[in-house]
Design an enzyme around this catalytic site. Structure first.
Site, PDB file in Angstrom:
ATOM      1  N   LYS A 156     -17.417   5.200  -0.963  1.00  0.00           N
ATOM      2  CA  LYS A 156     -17.974   5.832  -2.160  1.00  0.00           C
ATOM      3  C   LYS A 156     -18.739   4.820  -3.000  1.00  0.00           C
ATOM      4  CE  LYS A 156     -15.531   8.895  -4.369  1.00  0.00           C
ATOM      5  NZ  LYS A 156     -14.510   9.543  -5.241  1.00  0.00           N
TER       6      LYS A 156
ATOM      7  N   GLU B 105     -13.057  -4.225   2.838  1.00  0.00           N
ATOM      8  CA  GLU B 105     -12.955  -4.215   4.293  1.00  0.00           C
ATOM      9  C   GLU B 105     -14.149  -3.509   4.933  1.00  0.00           C
ATOM     10  OE1 GLU B 105      -8.710  -3.645   2.599  1.00  0.00           O
ATOM     11  OE2 GLU B 105     -10.758  -2.994   2.127  1.00  0.00           O
TER      12      GLU B 105
ATOM     13  N   GLY C 258     -10.050  10.185  -1.691  1.00  0.00           N
ATOM     14  CA  GLY C 258     -10.254   9.658  -0.349  1.00  0.00           C
ATOM     15  C   GLY C 258      -9.401  10.325   0.709  1.00  0.00           C
ATOM     16  N   ARG C 259      -8.129  10.545   0.419  1.00  0.00           N
ATOM     17  CA  ARG C 259      -7.236  11.121   1.420  1.00  0.00           C
ATOM     18  C   ARG C 259      -7.455  12.615   1.610  1.00  0.00           C
ATOM     19  NH1 ARG C 259      -4.877   9.398  -3.047  1.00  0.00           N
ATOM     20  NH2 ARG C 259      -3.524  10.694  -4.344  1.00  0.00           N
TER      21      ARG C 259
ATOM     22  N   GLU D 154       0.796   8.389  -0.508  1.00  0.00           N
ATOM     23  CA  GLU D 154      -0.171   7.949  -1.513  1.00  0.00           C
ATOM     24  C   GLU D 154      -0.230   8.944  -2.669  1.00  0.00           C
ATOM     25  OE1 GLU D 154      -3.825   5.560  -0.390  1.00  0.00           O
ATOM     26  OE2 GLU D 154      -4.778   7.414  -1.035  1.00  0.00           O
TER      27      GLU D 154
ATOM     28  N   HIS E   4      13.381   8.897  23.531  1.00  0.00           N
ATOM     29  CA  HIS E   4      13.951   7.755  24.252  1.00  0.00           C
ATOM     30  C   HIS E   4      14.039   6.520  23.364  1.00  0.00           C
ATOM     31  CE1 HIS E   4      13.884   9.811  28.184  1.00  0.00           C
ATOM     32  NE2 HIS E   4      12.837  10.439  27.659  1.00  0.00           N
TER      33      HIS E   4
ATOM     34  N   LYS F  36      -6.174  -3.733  -3.913  1.00  0.00           N
ATOM     35  CA  LYS F  36      -7.588  -4.074  -3.727  1.00  0.00           C
ATOM     36  C   LYS F  36      -8.016  -5.177  -4.697  1.00  0.00           C
ATOM     37  CE  LYS F  36      -9.099   0.591  -2.337  1.00  0.00           C
ATOM     38  NZ  LYS F  36      -9.944   1.747  -2.719  1.00  0.00           N
TER      39      LYS F  36
END
Length: 549
Positions: A206, A212, A267-268, A353, A384, A512
């Site tokens: 955005k 990153e 964002g999510r 979040e 398992h 961040k």
């Protein structure tokens, strides 16, 4: 005492929890043959069996009454109506507008946002068709064959997991690769196998400054330039999903290849927006639209269905029941379908979040538990390994099993075995196995009495472990859209109950900020004294290890 814990419905639920604590679901099923028929709901192609939960009809009624007492209906209407329910950032929350096919306007601050939403969808469709047809050419005249989608968090996880889940629907036109981790190994491995003349990079940020994402995009740019491209050629090989048009154009991206983002989409919750461009490129626009249509159907169900038959509300209130009245600290998600294996990670971000909060919207510290830990893995692999802890461990861990009734590329035996394991695990968690049953099973083992009792004790499983089972005809784009929206609304409902703002993420923001400060320290652009002594030591060790030799 908070307003939540002072509610009479809360006190009633506390009493009911005490009354059913020692009851066993195995007995409930024995006493009520119709239990599975009454504790089920279905909508948008998704069937929910919640009969294997430690609840009675009275418990469910009281949970719905708590939802009403907490103002769920009004809060739901406020979200869909574009009110600024994200109070700390003074924003509307309108990911639902991105998949609104009702033809009705959606107003934010007096403006209908639907024309912008539709224009962006049209732009995604046109760009996808241009790439898939081979008419979007690189600087040497070659069509795009590879797409590198760079993002992080919601800008990465949603598109990656949706395209993974819908692998049978992928287009043959291009192959999409996803990069998020700033660890250079990842982008190096992706780029090293690609021809830069046939590669398109989609950068999703955005702000166009996410640390990153920007670094990985800069690395991709340097790779492109080193391979023979020029700054002028960037416009044909890089596109952006961003609201920072200036930064994107300064980078070299053509303005017509910048797709918008809006403050009213977190964002999510952004896979439904232009962040979903890589989904469209991978699956084709019609399948991307199918995702949106399925989510819209779940939106309508959530808005209109009575609480007692409302899938997101049922699942949310069951989660509140276990989190607040049984001290369940986590919920496990168990998709019995290989392509859906990434869904637990997606819901983990969505849930943790959103509701990993310790203060209410009013700023009061809560005196009750909020968001649980979300984790999980695909079946049957987990059987398992970690299923052992769910069966015999000391923690109560509610489970969500999910299974498509039909799958592509499998013979009947494979899928029947998968289904039998899914249903068998849910049954085993519910009924368990008593000491007497284990003792009887050992009758022909030739054991002495003490050994037989000892082994039987170790094999005993208490059962009474709760689970939901979600079935759907097949995992097509429409069903997946509905499934994701189901979990979005579940998280919203729980946020309303707990009185938290499910739409900010200050813990993420702090990480961040400090990450940028530490980077300055590593690069010698900040005073060491601004860091604690532990961080100073770690920075020093890193700088020493990476100093020129």
């Amino acid at each position: 005492m908070s307003t939540l814990t002072s509610q009479p419905q809360w006190h009633r639920l506390s009493e009911l929890a005490a009354s059913v604590k020692d009851a066993h679901m195995r007995d409930w099923f024995s006493q009520d043959p119709s239990r599975a028929d009454t504790m089920q709901a279905e909508a948008c192609g998704i069937f929910l069996d919640y009969s294997k939960n430690r609840v009675t009809d009275e418990v469910m009624t009281s949970l719905f009454e708590l939802a009403e007492a907490q103002g769920l209906s009004a809060q739901r209407d406020a979200m869909f109506g574009g009110q600024h329910i994200n109070s700390t950032e003074n924003r509307a929350v309108l990911h639902t507008a991105l998949r609104n096919f009702s033809g009705e306007p959606v107003m934010v601050d007096g403006k209908d946002v639907m024309p912008e939403v539709q224009a962006t969808l049209d732009k995604i469709q046109k760009f996808t068709e241009t790439v898939h047809s081979g008419s979007h050419l690189g600087y040497t005249g070659k069509p795009v064959k590879q797409v590198v989608a760079i993002g992080i968090g919601g800008s990465f996880l949603g598109p990656k997991i949706m395209t993974e889940a819908l692998k049978p629907y992928r287009s043959d036109a291009v192959k999409v690769h996803f990069v998020a981790n700033v660890d250079g190994c990842h982008i190096h491995d992706v780029l090293s196998s690609l021809d830069h003349e046939e590669t398109l990079v989609v950068m999703s940020s955005k702000s166009f400054s996410t640390q990153e994402t920007l670094q990985n995009t800069q690395t991709a740019k340097q790779w492109f330039l080193s391979a023979g491209g020029t700054q002028e050629d960037i416009a044909k090989h890089f596109v952006a999903v961003s609201s920072n048009v200036k930064a994107a154009t300064d980078f070299g991206i053509a303005e017509e290849n910048i797709f918008p983002m809006w403050d009213w989409v977190g964002g999510r919750y952004s896979l439904w927006s232009a962040i979903g461009l890589p989904i469209s490129l991978s699956l084709g626009f019609d399948n991307f639209k199918g995702l949106l249509e399925g989510a819209h159907e779940m939106d309508k169900h959530f808005k209109n269905a009575p609480l007692e038959s409302n899938l997101p509300v049922i699942m949310a209130m069951l989660g509140v029941w276990y989190r607040n009245f049984f001290d369940a600290q986590s919920t496990v998600m168990l998709p019995y379908y290989h392509y859906l294996r990434g869904l637990p990670a997606y819901v983990q971000q969505l849930d943790m979040e959103s509701n990993g909060k310790q203060v209410t919207k009013q700023g009061d510290v809560v005196d009750y538990a909020t968001g649980p830990i979300i984790w999980g893995s695909e079946g049957t692999n987990g059987q398992h390994s970690f299923h052992q802890l769910i069966h015999q461990g000391t923690s109560l861990i509610p489970a969500d099993f999910m299974l498509p009734l039909h799958v592509p590329n499998q013979n009947d035996t494979h899928h029947a075995m998968l289904a039998s394991n899914c249903f068998g695990q849910a049954q085993a968690l519910m009924q368990g196995k008593t000491f007497d049953e284990c003792y009887t099973d050992l009758a022909d083992e030739g054991l002495d009495e003490d050994t037989r009792k000892h082994i039987a004790q170790h094999k005993t499983m208490p059962g009474n472990k709760p689970s939901n089972t979600l079935l759907f005809e097949k995992l097509d784009p429409v069903t997946l859209g509905a499934l994701v929206a189901l979990y979005e609304h579940k998280v919203f409902v729980q946020g309303v109950i707990w009185q938290v703002n499910s739409f900010d993420q200050w813990g993420v923001e702090l990480g961040k900020e400090l990450g940028n400060q530490v980077l300055d320290g590593i690069q010698g652009n900040a005073q060491e004294s601004q860091f604690d002594v532990s961080t100073q030591q770690l920075i020093a060790k890193f700088r020493s290890a990476n100093a020129p030799k």
